[in-house]
Design a protein around this motif. Sequence first.
Motif, short mmCIF file in Angstrom:
data_model
loop_
_atom_site.label_atom_id
_atom_site.label_comp_id
_atom_site.label_asym_id
_atom_site.label_seq_id
_atom_site.Cartn_x
_atom_site.Cartn_y
_atom_site.Cartn_z
N ALA A 2 0.81 -1.21 0.00
CA ALA A 2 0.00 0.00 0.00
C ALA A 2 0.85 1.26 0.00
O ALA A 2 0.43 2.30 -0.48
CB ALA A 2 -0.92 0.00 1.21
N GLY A 3 2.07 1.15 0.55
CA GLY A 3 2.91 2.34 0.65
C GLY A 3 3.54 2.76 -0.66
O GLY A 3 4.02 3.89 -0.76
N LEU A 4 3.58 1.89 -1.64
CA LEU A 4 4.19 2.23 -2.92
C LEU A 4 3.15 2.89 -3.80
O LEU A 4 2.33 2.23 -4.43
CB LEU A 4 4.76 0.97 -3.60
CG LEU A 4 5.54 1.23 -4.91
CD1 LEU A 4 6.79 2.07 -4.64
CD2 LEU A 4 5.94 -0.09 -5.56
N ASN A 5 3.20 4.20 -3.82
CA ASN A 5 2.20 4.97 -4.56
C ASN A 5 2.86 5.65 -5.75
O ASN A 5 3.36 6.76 -5.65
CB ASN A 5 1.56 6.00 -3.63
CG ASN A 5 0.46 6.79 -4.30
OD1 ASN A 5 -0.14 6.33 -5.29
ND2 ASN A 5 0.17 7.97 -3.80
N ARG A 143 5.80 16.71 -4.98
CA ARG A 143 5.76 17.56 -3.79
C ARG A 143 6.45 16.92 -2.60
O ARG A 143 6.52 17.51 -1.52
CB ARG A 143 4.30 17.87 -3.44
CG ARG A 143 3.55 18.65 -4.51
CD ARG A 143 2.11 18.89 -4.09
NE ARG A 143 1.39 19.64 -5.12
CZ ARG A 143 0.10 19.96 -5.04
NH1 ARG A 143 -0.60 19.58 -3.97
NH2 ARG A 143 -0.49 20.63 -6.01
N GLN A 144 6.94 15.67 -2.78
CA GLN A 144 7.60 14.96 -1.69
C GLN A 144 8.98 15.54 -1.41
O GLN A 144 9.69 15.94 -2.33
CB GLN A 144 7.74 13.48 -2.03
CG GLN A 144 6.44 12.74 -2.19
CD GLN A 144 6.66 11.28 -2.48
OE1 GLN A 144 7.58 10.66 -1.94
NE2 GLN A 144 5.84 10.70 -3.34
N ASN A 145 9.36 15.54 -0.15
CA ASN A 145 10.72 15.91 0.23
C ASN A 145 11.59 14.66 0.24
O ASN A 145 11.11 13.55 0.41
CB ASN A 145 10.73 16.55 1.61
CG ASN A 145 9.99 17.88 1.64
OD1 ASN A 145 10.08 18.67 0.71
ND2 ASN A 145 9.24 18.12 2.71
N GLY A 146 12.89 14.85 0.07
CA GLY A 146 13.80 13.72 0.11
C GLY A 146 13.67 12.80 -1.09
O GLY A 146 13.16 13.19 -2.14
N SER A 150 8.42 6.27 -4.64
CA SER A 150 7.18 6.84 -5.13
C SER A 150 7.42 8.15 -5.87
O SER A 150 6.55 8.60 -6.62
CB SER A 150 6.22 7.08 -3.95
OG SER A 150 5.87 5.87 -3.34
N LYS A 151 8.57 8.74 -5.64
CA LYS A 151 8.91 10.03 -6.26
C LYS A 151 9.64 9.80 -7.58
O LYS A 151 9.15 10.14 -8.66
CB LYS A 151 9.76 10.85 -5.30
CG LYS A 151 10.21 12.20 -5.83
CD LYS A 151 11.04 12.92 -4.76
CE LYS A 151 11.51 14.28 -5.21
NZ LYS A 151 12.30 14.96 -4.15
#
Length: 256
Positions: A2-5, A143-146, A150-151
């Motif tokens: 579920a965490g892999l978006n 918009r993710q940091n680091g 997923s980015k």
Amino acid sequence: MAGLNVRSVLVTGSNRGIGLELVKQLLGKSNPPQWVFATCRDPEGARGQELQNLVSKHPNLVMVKLDAVNPASIEEAARRVEEQLDSSGLNLVINNAGIFSDVSLAMVDSKEMLDAYKTNVVGPMLVGQAFLPLLKKAAQGSRQNGLSCSKAAIVNISSVLGSIERVSEMLIKPAISYRCSKAAVNMLTRCQALTYAEDGILCAAVHPGWVQTDMGTQEADLPVDESVRGILAVLPALSEEHSGSFWSWEGKTIPW
């Protein structure tokens, strides 16, 4: 999982084994990617039949011709993916295509060694280069940091057999060309991580286990679906501090 978006993911060598199962499980997620690009050398051939069947059921699955030892084929695949993404970036590249030969140091010849390097090392390098602009675009638009898978990320499927630190305990299976090429792809992963970090791209190597596939044979101890579930559980846990690292499908770090 579920965490892999991820909005988009590309898997090389996806017509069988681990690659095919990665495609199946990505498509089967509760939040599947908007685009899954499944690459193989001959999408229209007999070996691509199972992928063709999946395409008919999943409009977000795109088969792409890509020969990991052919630079022109890789560049053409990148153009095809860029057209499909239509101005958006590519979040995740999984370099899964590879070859294996269980030949000893005494018997291996130069052709076999070079063939292993072309597919297992040069291929992932060229794929990373060709898709770098699309990975950069995904990172810039996030918009993710680091860093995260997923980015924007490159994940190289490696093997514990390429671990130099563990070679003495694992010399039961000679596979010298495979071992050396996987040690080299581990170094490639570290170099990619250091080079591409400034572009916001995470890079990591993953050992899938000894898997029951054509390459791993049915003597292997790990079903392919279990291996892939593990891989897809590891990826969302990777962050900036893990870029350039080597992981097992069970989420454990492996010494270089």
